[in-house]
Write an enzyme that holds these catalytic residues in place. Structure first.
Site, PDB file in Angstrom:
ATOM      1  N   CYS A 174       3.324  -5.054   6.629  1.00 28.47           N
ATOM      2  CA  CYS A 174       3.021  -4.650   5.278  1.00 28.47           C
ATOM      3  C   CYS A 174       4.108  -4.201   4.568  1.00 28.47           C
ATOM      4  O   CYS A 174       5.235  -3.652   5.045  1.00 28.47           O
ATOM      5  CB  CYS A 174       1.664  -3.779   5.187  1.00 28.47           C
TER       6      CYS A 174
ATOM      7  N   HIS B 183       0.806  -1.118  -0.106  1.00 29.36           N
ATOM      8  CA  HIS B 183       0.155  -0.038  -0.120  1.00 29.36           C
ATOM      9  C   HIS B 183       0.956   1.324  -0.133  1.00 29.36           C
ATOM     10  O   HIS B 183       2.090   1.026   0.094  1.00 29.36           O
ATOM     11  CB  HIS B 183      -0.984  -0.045   1.069  1.00 29.36           C
TER      12      HIS B 183
END
Length: 228
Positions: A192, A176
C-alpha cells in the site's frame, strides 16, 4: 639500523595499537529544514486526535504542494504514483497537479498498472488480508471474518483510505493515512501507499469516484517487514 631493542619496542607499539578501539567515523549532522506549512499543524473536529507533524522531520520536497503537471494528458482526478520517487500526484488539470510525499512497501514495488478508485472511507476499519495472517497469525483477531480492527489510534489505515479495484476485483491495494513524517520517501511496509494523515484527508477531499489510479513500475527492492 634496526636493533633488537628497537624491534621489540616497535612490536610493543604495534600490539598496543591493535588492541585499541577504532576511531568512530564522523557522522553528518542532521539536515535542517524550514518551518512546516500551517496545514501540517494539528487537525481538530475529527473523531480522533490528529497531532501536528513534528518540526524538522519532513524534507520540503515531500511537502504537499502544487506543481506543474507531469502528465498533462491525464484526466482531472487521475492519481499517479511513482513508487521509486515516493511521490503521488493528483491531477488537477492539464497544467497543474497536487504532489504528496508517500512511503511505499514491498507490494507497492511488485504491483503496477492502472486501477479504479472504487470508494473511500473516513476512519476505516482494518481488515487484515488472509495472506498476511498466514505470515502473522497474531493478526487473526482483525481478519475479515472477525470484522477487522476498529478505527482510531493504532489502526494502520489512519484517518482516510482509498480502495483500488481492477476489473471489478479488489486489488487489496490502498492509499491511506497514518504514516510517520520520517517514513516518507522510504520503503517501510509490506504493501500500500502510506501518507501523513493531513495529506490523506486532503487527498480524500479531492478524490473523484471512479478515477484512474496508475502505479508506475519500480525497480526498488522488496523483502520488507509486515506493516500495512
Amino acid at each position: 639500523m634496526l636493533t633488537r631493542r628497537r624491534f621489540a619496542a616497535l612490536g610493543a607499539v604495534a600490539a598496543l595499537s591493535a588492541c585499541t578501539r577504532p576511531t568512530a567515523p564522523e557522522t553528518a549532522p542532521p539536515p535542517v529544514y524550514p518551518p512546516l506549512p500551517a496545514f501540517y499543524g494539528p487537525i481538530y473536529g475529527e473523531p480522533f486526535p490528529i497531532p501536528a507533524i513534528e518540526e524538522g522531520s519532513l524534507a520540503p520536497e515531500l511537502w504537499r504542494q502544487e506543481v506543474e503537471n507531469p502528465w498533462p494528458n491525464s484526466p482531472r482526478g487521475s492519481i499517479i504514483i511513482d513508487p521509486g520517487a515516493a511521490l503521488l500526484h493528483f491531477i488537477e488539470g492539464p497544467e497543474t497537479a497536487i504532489r504528496y510525499g508517500v512511503s511505499v512497501g514491498a507490494q507497492g514495488f511488485s504491483w503496477d498498472g492502472t486501477a479504479r478508485l472504487q470508494f473511500g472511507r473516513e476512519w476505516p476499519r482494518w481488515k487484515v488480508p488472509a495472506d498476511m495472517i498466514k505470515r502473522r497469525p497474531e493478526l487473526e483477531p482483525y481478519s475479515v471474518a472477525n470484522g477487522g480492527m476498529d478505527a482510531g489510534p493504532g489502526n494502520p489505515l489512519g484517518a482516510r483510505a482509498l480502495y483500488l479495484f481492477q476489473n471489478g476485483k479488489d486489488t487489496l491495494y490502498r492509499i491511506h493515512g497514518d504514516a510517520g513524517a520520517r517514513e516518507l520517501g522510504n520503503a517501510v511496509s509490506s504493501g500500500c501507499i502510506r501518507m501523513l494523515n493531513q495529506d490523506a484527508i486532503d487527498l480524500y477531499d479531492r478524490h473523484i469516484h471512479g478515477a484512474a489510479v496508475t502505479v508506475l513500475p519500480s525497480v526498488r527492492p522488496v523483502g520488507l517487514s509486515d506493516v500495512y
